[in-house]
Scaffold this active site. Structure first.
Site, PDB file in Angstrom:
ATOM      1  N   GLU A 153       0.827  -1.210   0.000  1.00 34.73           N
ATOM      2  CA  GLU A 153       0.000   0.000   0.000  1.00 34.73           C
ATOM      3  C   GLU A 153       0.859   1.256   0.000  1.00 34.73           C
ATOM      4  O   GLU A 153       0.639   2.178  -0.804  1.00 34.73           O
ATOM      5  CB  GLU A 153      -0.919   0.010   1.220  1.00 34.73           C
ATOM      6  CG  GLU A 153      -1.778   1.264   1.291  1.00 34.73           C
ATOM      7  CD  GLU A 153      -2.679   1.311   2.517  1.00 34.73           C
ATOM      8  OE1 GLU A 153      -3.491   2.252   2.609  1.00 34.73           O
ATOM      9  OE2 GLU A 153      -2.558   0.420   3.383  1.00 34.73           O
ATOM     10  N   GLN A 193       3.451  28.584  -7.008  1.00 37.07           N
ATOM     11  CA  GLN A 193       3.949  29.911  -6.651  1.00 37.07           C
ATOM     12  C   GLN A 193       4.808  30.494  -7.766  1.00 37.07           C
ATOM     13  O   GLN A 193       4.683  31.677  -8.117  1.00 37.07           O
ATOM     14  CB  GLN A 193       4.754  29.820  -5.350  1.00 37.07           C
ATOM     15  CG  GLN A 193       5.250  31.155  -4.830  1.00 37.07           C
ATOM     16  CD  GLN A 193       4.142  32.011  -4.259  1.00 37.07           C
ATOM     17  OE1 GLN A 193       3.102  31.490  -3.860  1.00 37.07           O
ATOM     18  NE2 GLN A 193       4.335  33.315  -4.219  1.00 37.07           N
ATOM     19  N   THR A 237      -1.597   9.238   7.534  1.00 36.42           N
ATOM     20  CA  THR A 237      -1.117  10.614   7.465  1.00 36.42           C
ATOM     21  C   THR A 237       0.397  10.686   7.654  1.00 36.42           C
ATOM     22  O   THR A 237       1.029   9.754   8.171  1.00 36.42           O
ATOM     23  CB  THR A 237      -1.785  11.469   8.549  1.00 36.42           C
ATOM     24  OG1 THR A 237      -1.369  10.978   9.833  1.00 36.42           O
ATOM     25  CG2 THR A 237      -3.302  11.422   8.442  1.00 36.42           C
TER      26      THR A 237
END
Length: 383
Positions: free
Chosen positions: A239, A335, A364
């Protein structure tokens, strides 16, 4: 990196295909309903016909028998080309679970289906159980020779496209226990299952799943009852490397696009790429991408040498580095492009959306750091 002739041929073939089939923004817009659908069944079927969707699956199931390195190469190149095959990510993760733990009948059904272009999904997260997987409360209660499922799952990627859902539900114990979790094969059309889409920045990707007295036969169990946590841990290498490879390709695409832009965009009578601040910024990004690439493929090669070995440190490092790098590259590139990086007529805004969420799904960045720290004997329980 040293690639074999076969690996270089694979990369060249994928690049050529993506250039022809999804090489322009106009093509990708057509394939994705104006960017709202990250998965194109049309393109997916063509890749299945070429044998790429089963690249890493066993030959007896219609796969190609290739290794993790080849799979990572395929994922990096398709992500770099922005090929809309969002259903492949969950499908190949699910396939790896069935390859390890599925019954012969389950393997034949799921693995051969993935190789043919069938999309599969996995349901694990819940409203009160995201990073805290042990807190799962969706319950599958045994009643005779059946299981009856009740509860909710959320953030289930590709469930609206899938033929089956690989469900992780609680069969014993209580919320907070790692033991007592079980995996089930659930048809997406099963009575008692409702799939409801969640609108996101990326379009139609994820779903809520509601189970109301959803009845499953006993042979729906994937692996062993109450052993789902250990089965989940066994699949972490695959994964995390899959997600890392995709973001590696995304980072490279954002970098390539902004380099092309700064070479052609002129301000103050010269290309903006001539300014030292831009040159140095791009030099740093190129270095970070190459570091991520080496980490991803070194880990993939380790997995190929020892497929049964779980590599929590290395796989978490690869996922952390690749996703954080992709986010940084895409945001810096936006940016440097100024307003054009924000405009929907350019691909950069899509790359930003894809990369920002990558540090959230699949564990996360904060969780990856926790896992890495624990492999060094560091934890909040130290005395």
């Amino acid at each position: 990196m040293e690639w074999s002739d076969e690996q270089r041929s694979l990369v060249a073939a994928v690049q050529d295909f993506c250039r022809r089939e999804a090489g322009t923004r106009e093509q990708r817009q057509r394939l994705t309903n104006g960017g709202r659908e990250p998965h194109s069944p049309e393109l997916y079927r063509k890749m299945a016909d070429l044998g790429w969707l089963g690249l890493s699956l066993p030959e007896e199931c219609g796969g190609g028998g290739a290794g993790m390195v080849e799979l990572c190469l395929f994922l990096e190149e398709t992500a770099k080309a922005m090929a809309p095959i969002g259903g492949f990510t969950t499908s190949i993760i699910v396939a790896a679970t069935y390859e390890r733990f599925g019954s012969p009948e389950q393997k034949k059904l799921i693995l051969s289906g993935v190789a043919r272009g069938v999309v599969e999904a996995v349901a694990m997260s819940e409203p009160e159980a995201g990073s805290d997987v042990a807190n799962l409360s969706c319950r599958a209660e045994r009643r005779g020779d059946r299981f009856v499922v009740n509860g909710q799952k959320t953030w289930c990627s590709n469930a609206h496209l899938a033929e089956h859902i690989l469900l992780v539900a609680r069969t014993s114990g209580r919320a907070g226990d790692h033991d007592g979790l079980t995996m089930f094969q659930v048809p997406a059309t099963a009575p008692g299952l409702t799939i409801s889409g969640i609108d996101t920045m990326g379009g139609r990707e994820v779903n809520d799943l509601y189970f109301a007295d959803c009845v499953l036969p006993a042979d729906s169990v994937v692996g062993q009852v109450d052993n789902g946590w250990r089965q989940l841990m066994a699949g972490l290498n695959v994964e995390r490397l899959i997600l890392a490879s995709i973001m590696l390709g995304t980072a490279q695409r954002a970098f390539d696009d902004v380099v092309d832009y700064v070479k052609n965009r002129r301000q103050f009578r010269r290309p903006i790429g001539a300014f030292q601040v831009i040159r140095h910024r791009l030099a740093d990004l190129a270095t970070e991408i190459e570091c991520a690439r080496l980490l991803v493929y070194d880990t993939a090669a380790t997995v190929d040498r020892a497929p049964e070995t779980v590599l929590p440190r290395e796989s978490s490092m690869a996922k952390l580095k690749a996703t954080e790098t992709a986010r940084r590259v895409a945001l810096d590139a936006m940016q440097m492009m100024g307003g054009y990086g924000y405009a929907t007529e350019f691909d950069m805004e899509r790359l930003v959306r894809s990369s920002v969420v990558s540090t959230v799904y699949g564990g996360t960045s904060e969780i990856q750091r926790e896992i890495i720290a624990k492999t060094y004997g560091l934890s909040d329980q130290m005395r």
